[in-house]
Design a protein around this motif. Sequence first.
Motif, mmCIF file in Angstrom:
data_model
loop_
_atom_site.group_PDB
_atom_site.id
_atom_site.type_symbol
_atom_site.label_atom_id
_atom_site.label_comp_id
_atom_site.label_asym_id
_atom_site.label_seq_id
_atom_site.Cartn_x
_atom_site.Cartn_y
_atom_site.Cartn_z
ATOM 1 N N GLY A 27 -21.040 -2.785 12.144
ATOM 2 C CA GLY A 27 -21.363 -4.156 11.776
ATOM 3 C C GLY A 27 -22.684 -4.572 12.406
ATOM 4 N N ARG B 174 -14.509 10.053 3.071
ATOM 5 C CA ARG B 174 -15.388 10.125 1.889
ATOM 6 C C ARG B 174 -16.839 9.842 2.275
ATOM 7 N NH1 ARG B 174 -12.649 5.729 -1.048
ATOM 8 N NH2 ARG B 174 -14.356 5.797 -2.526
ATOM 9 N N ASN C 158 -10.208 4.292 12.208
ATOM 10 C CA ASN C 158 -11.522 3.877 12.718
ATOM 11 C C ASN C 158 -11.323 3.094 14.012
ATOM 12 O OD1 ASN C 158 -13.981 2.692 13.224
ATOM 13 N ND2 ASN C 158 -14.268 1.850 11.170
ATOM 14 N N TRP D 117 -2.507 6.165 -1.406
ATOM 15 C CA TRP D 117 -3.738 5.375 -1.557
ATOM 16 C C TRP D 117 -4.608 5.516 -0.306
ATOM 17 C CZ3 TRP D 117 -7.106 1.926 0.419
ATOM 18 C CH2 TRP D 117 -7.997 1.313 -0.443
ATOM 19 N N THR E 170 0.850 -1.190 0.000
ATOM 20 C CA THR E 170 0.000 0.000 0.000
ATOM 21 C C THR E 170 0.884 1.238 0.000
ATOM 22 O OG1 THR E 170 -1.927 1.026 1.037
ATOM 23 C CG2 THR E 170 -0.233 0.221 2.532
ATOM 24 N N ALA F 170 -14.999 6.620 10.135
ATOM 25 C CA ALA F 170 -14.559 5.452 9.366
ATOM 26 C C ALA F 170 -13.799 5.866 8.118
ATOM 27 C CB ALA F 170 -15.746 4.577 8.985
ATOM 28 N N ASN F 171 -14.345 6.849 7.396
ATOM 29 C CA ASN F 171 -13.775 7.203 6.104
ATOM 30 C C ASN F 171 -14.239 8.617 5.773
ATOM 31 O OD1 ASN F 171 -13.415 7.569 3.293
ATOM 32 N ND2 ASN F 171 -13.348 5.353 3.001
ATOM 33 N N ARG G 109 -4.331 -5.873 3.168
ATOM 34 C CA ARG G 109 -4.285 -4.420 2.943
ATOM 35 C C ARG G 109 -5.682 -3.808 2.824
ATOM 36 N NH1 ARG G 109 -2.467 -3.373 -3.362
ATOM 37 N NH2 ARG G 109 -4.259 -4.389 -4.320
ATOM 38 N N ASN G 110 -6.677 -4.648 2.512
ATOM 39 C CA ASN G 110 -8.047 -4.139 2.399
ATOM 40 C C ASN G 110 -8.606 -3.655 3.728
ATOM 41 O OD1 ASN G 110 -8.884 -4.686 -0.466
ATOM 42 N ND2 ASN G 110 -8.140 -6.710 0.144
ATOM 43 N N MET H 217 -14.527 -7.872 5.788
ATOM 44 C CA MET H 217 -15.383 -6.753 5.369
ATOM 45 C C MET H 217 -15.520 -6.693 3.858
ATOM 46 S SD MET H 217 -14.666 -2.736 6.137
ATOM 47 C CE MET H 217 -13.399 -2.573 4.910
ATOM 48 N N GLY I 89 -15.840 -4.038 1.647
ATOM 49 C CA GLY I 89 -15.666 -2.587 1.778
ATOM 50 C C GLY I 89 -16.679 -1.762 1.012
ATOM 51 N N LYS I 90 -16.894 -2.109 -0.251
ATOM 52 C CA LYS I 90 -17.794 -1.299 -1.088
ATOM 53 C C LYS I 90 -19.232 -1.338 -0.581
ATOM 54 C CE LYS I 90 -15.635 -1.217 -5.656
ATOM 55 N NZ LYS I 90 -15.001 0.080 -5.416
ATOM 56 N N ARG J 14 -8.205 7.441 -0.390
ATOM 57 C CA ARG J 14 -9.391 6.576 -0.282
ATOM 58 C C ARG J 14 -10.087 6.666 1.066
ATOM 59 N NH1 ARG J 14 -10.238 2.915 -4.744
ATOM 60 N NH2 ARG J 14 -8.640 3.555 -6.218
ATOM 61 N N CYS K 93 -19.399 -0.692 15.655
ATOM 62 C CA CYS K 93 -19.043 0.734 15.670
ATOM 63 C C CYS K 93 -20.157 1.616 16.205
ATOM 64 C CB CYS K 93 -18.682 1.201 14.265
ATOM 65 S SG CYS K 93 -17.269 0.361 13.596
ATOM 66 N N LEU L 21 -19.807 -7.347 7.269
ATOM 67 C CA LEU L 21 -18.806 -6.844 8.214
ATOM 68 C C LEU L 21 -18.881 -7.720 9.454
ATOM 69 C CD1 LEU L 21 -16.764 -4.660 8.919
ATOM 70 C CD2 LEU L 21 -18.642 -3.159 9.541
HETATM 71 N N1 ACO Z 1 -3.570 -0.045 -0.664
HETATM 72 C C1 ACO Z 1 -3.538 -0.103 -2.013
HETATM 73 N N2 ACO Z 1 -4.505 -0.672 -2.736
HETATM 74 C C2 ACO Z 1 -5.573 -1.186 -2.059
HETATM 75 C C3 ACO Z 1 -5.647 -1.155 -0.656
HETATM 76 C C4 ACO Z 1 -4.606 -0.558 0.046
HETATM 77 N N3 ACO Z 1 -4.597 -0.462 1.381
HETATM 78 N N4 ACO Z 1 -6.800 -1.727 -0.292
HETATM 79 C C5 ACO Z 1 -7.429 -2.119 -1.410
HETATM 80 N N5 ACO Z 1 -6.671 -1.802 -2.472
HETATM 81 C C6 ACO Z 1 -6.948 -2.028 -3.890
HETATM 82 C C7 ACO Z 1 -7.966 -3.105 -4.103
HETATM 83 O O1 ACO Z 1 -7.334 -4.358 -4.085
HETATM 84 C C8 ACO Z 1 -8.500 -2.735 -5.463
HETATM 85 O O2 ACO Z 1 -7.611 -3.220 -6.428
HETATM 86 P P1 ACO Z 1 -8.156 -3.903 -7.775
HETATM 87 O O3 ACO Z 1 -8.960 -2.830 -8.458
HETATM 88 O O4 ACO Z 1 -6.905 -4.272 -8.490
HETATM 89 O O5 ACO Z 1 -8.995 -5.050 -7.320
HETATM 90 C C9 ACO Z 1 -8.415 -1.230 -5.494
HETATM 91 O O6 ACO Z 1 -7.519 -0.849 -4.429
HETATM 92 C C10 ACO Z 1 -9.732 -0.523 -5.285
HETATM 93 O O7 ACO Z 1 -10.360 -1.095 -4.183
HETATM 94 P P2 ACO Z 1 -11.789 -0.651 -3.784
HETATM 95 O O8 ACO Z 1 -12.354 -1.631 -2.812
HETATM 96 O O9 ACO Z 1 -12.572 -0.324 -5.010
HETATM 97 O O10 ACO Z 1 -11.501 0.725 -3.048
HETATM 98 P P3 ACO Z 1 -12.571 1.716 -2.466
HETATM 99 O O11 ACO Z 1 -12.470 2.995 -3.164
HETATM 100 O O12 ACO Z 1 -13.938 1.077 -2.332
HETATM 101 O O13 ACO Z 1 -12.042 1.933 -0.986
HETATM 102 C C11 ACO Z 1 -12.417 1.243 1.259
HETATM 103 C C12 ACO Z 1 -11.929 0.820 -0.107
HETATM 104 C C13 ACO Z 1 -11.529 2.345 1.791
HETATM 105 C C14 ACO Z 1 -12.329 0.042 2.205
HETATM 106 C C15 ACO Z 1 -13.862 1.737 1.160
HETATM 107 O O14 ACO Z 1 -14.651 0.806 0.460
HETATM 108 C C16 ACO Z 1 -14.483 1.968 2.515
HETATM 109 O O15 ACO Z 1 -14.118 2.880 3.229
HETATM 110 N N6 ACO Z 1 -15.502 1.170 2.901
HETATM 111 C C17 ACO Z 1 -16.134 1.323 4.165
HETATM 112 C C18 ACO Z 1 -15.283 0.731 5.213
HETATM 113 C C19 ACO Z 1 -15.822 1.034 6.553
HETATM 114 O O16 ACO Z 1 -16.373 2.075 6.787
HETATM 115 N N7 ACO Z 1 -15.716 0.105 7.455
HETATM 116 C C20 ACO Z 1 -16.298 0.365 8.711
HETATM 117 C C21 ACO Z 1 -16.011 -0.709 9.569
HETATM 118 S S1 ACO Z 1 -17.016 -0.361 10.930
HETATM 119 C C22 ACO Z 1 -17.019 -1.636 12.059
HETATM 120 O O17 ACO Z 1 -18.099 -1.990 12.496
HETATM 121 C C23 ACO Z 1 -15.709 -2.314 12.443
#
Ligand code: ACO
Length: 341
Positions: A330, A273, A298, A47, A43, A270-271, A166-167, A231, A233-234, A51, A127, A206
């Motif tokens: 979640g 965005r 987060n 990024w 990562t 969390a994010n 990394r996700n 998770m 993510g999307k 993101r 959360c 989640l």
């Molecule tokens: N570094 C670099 N690349 C990465 C990383 C990273 N850390 N993580 C993912 N990627 C890659 C992916 O593999 C993907 O690659 P690919 O296109 O070759 O497959 C690419 O980046 C795009 O990934 P997306 O999933 O499309 O990225 P997105 O813009 O959706 O962002 C994120 C991902 C940040 C996780 C977003 O979806 C998000 O914030 N989701 C909500 C998460 C959240 O709020 N969680 C709350 C948890 S709350 C609880 O109860 C614990």
Amino acid sequence: MKRQPRSSPRSAKPRRSVSIVGTGSYVPEKILTNAALSTMVDTTDEWITTRTGIKERRIAAKGEHTSDMATKAALAAIEQAQIDPSEIELILVATATPDMYFPATACLVQQKIGALKAACLDVSAACAGFLFAVEIAQQFITSHTYDTVLVIGAEKLSSITNWTDRNTCVLFGDGAGAAILRHRGNGAHGVISTHIGSDGQYADILFMPGGGCRTPITRENAHQNLQTIHMSGKEVYKQAITAMLRASKKALDQAGLTIDDIACVIPHQANVRIIEAIADRLKIPLEKFYVNLDRYGNTSAAAVAIALDEANRSGRIKAGDYVLMVVFGGGLTWASTVIEW
Ligand code: ACO
């Protein structure tokens, strides 16, 4: 605007007022930067920043557990509230990372702060847990059961993070926040409206699959990372925006307020965005949102509690301000609270 609370089953009788009379928070010393993470997984700072908005997060020390962080936050809230721990009648700890299955982490906090007259339980709503706990606390206070409740959100997410994924591993951090809720006379400022909700149909977007009775960790599955956050993510991203918008509107409507009346929104951290999307759809400037996820990532149930304490202590929220807190997690779970500070 003069507030005109809508009538609802809960507001049919005059409500007993519930105030937040003290807040506290604690984050561990160790900082894990995006640059450091980029040496652990594939990562980059660029990024993660673009993101998520996250720049760094805190990681608990070896031997530092959820109850330790919760205790530090609780003691700060107790000090600000100028109460004695013996006055606390109920301790609620919202957490997805309890020290143990049982006893409740709340019981461990009770022991550490010496609040020996309190009943104690943990709240499991991921959360959204801190605001679920605020709702439970205010129900006990408005029903005249208790006068003084300690509510804590505390997490050691580093203990359930898959540090090779990394996700997810770039998103989470550790910390704790606390608040003392109290009846301090009718007419006092305080909690105006609360709303909580859940949708178990999305339980699998989640979750942590292993470690419970369904899939205990065994010698055979120990290396499958089942005891870590999984998770989609999307999907979480999409549901988070829908849930937080709906919850914000519900709490505002119940309070008889519009978004223009709100001086500060404290959202789940969390994010950035997700926060920007909510600001855009509610048509309020981003500056009204309190954001600290750049520093802590987060921290799940702790996130809104830490942000509330920082907003309080820094003077970002002032007496008489209307504050909207809104979270999702979640479950799915979501919750919102409007407070007159
Ligand atoms: N570094 C670099 N690349 C990465 C990383 C990273 N850390 N993580 C993912 N990627 C890659 C992916 O593999 C993907 O690659 P690919 O296109 O070759 O497959 C690419 O980046 C795009 O990934 P997306 O999933 O499309 O990225 P997105 O813009 O959706 O962002 C994120 C991902 C940040 C996780 C977003 O979806 C998000 O914030 N989701 C909500 C998460 C959240 O709020 N969680 C709350 C948890 S709350 C609880 O109860 C614990």
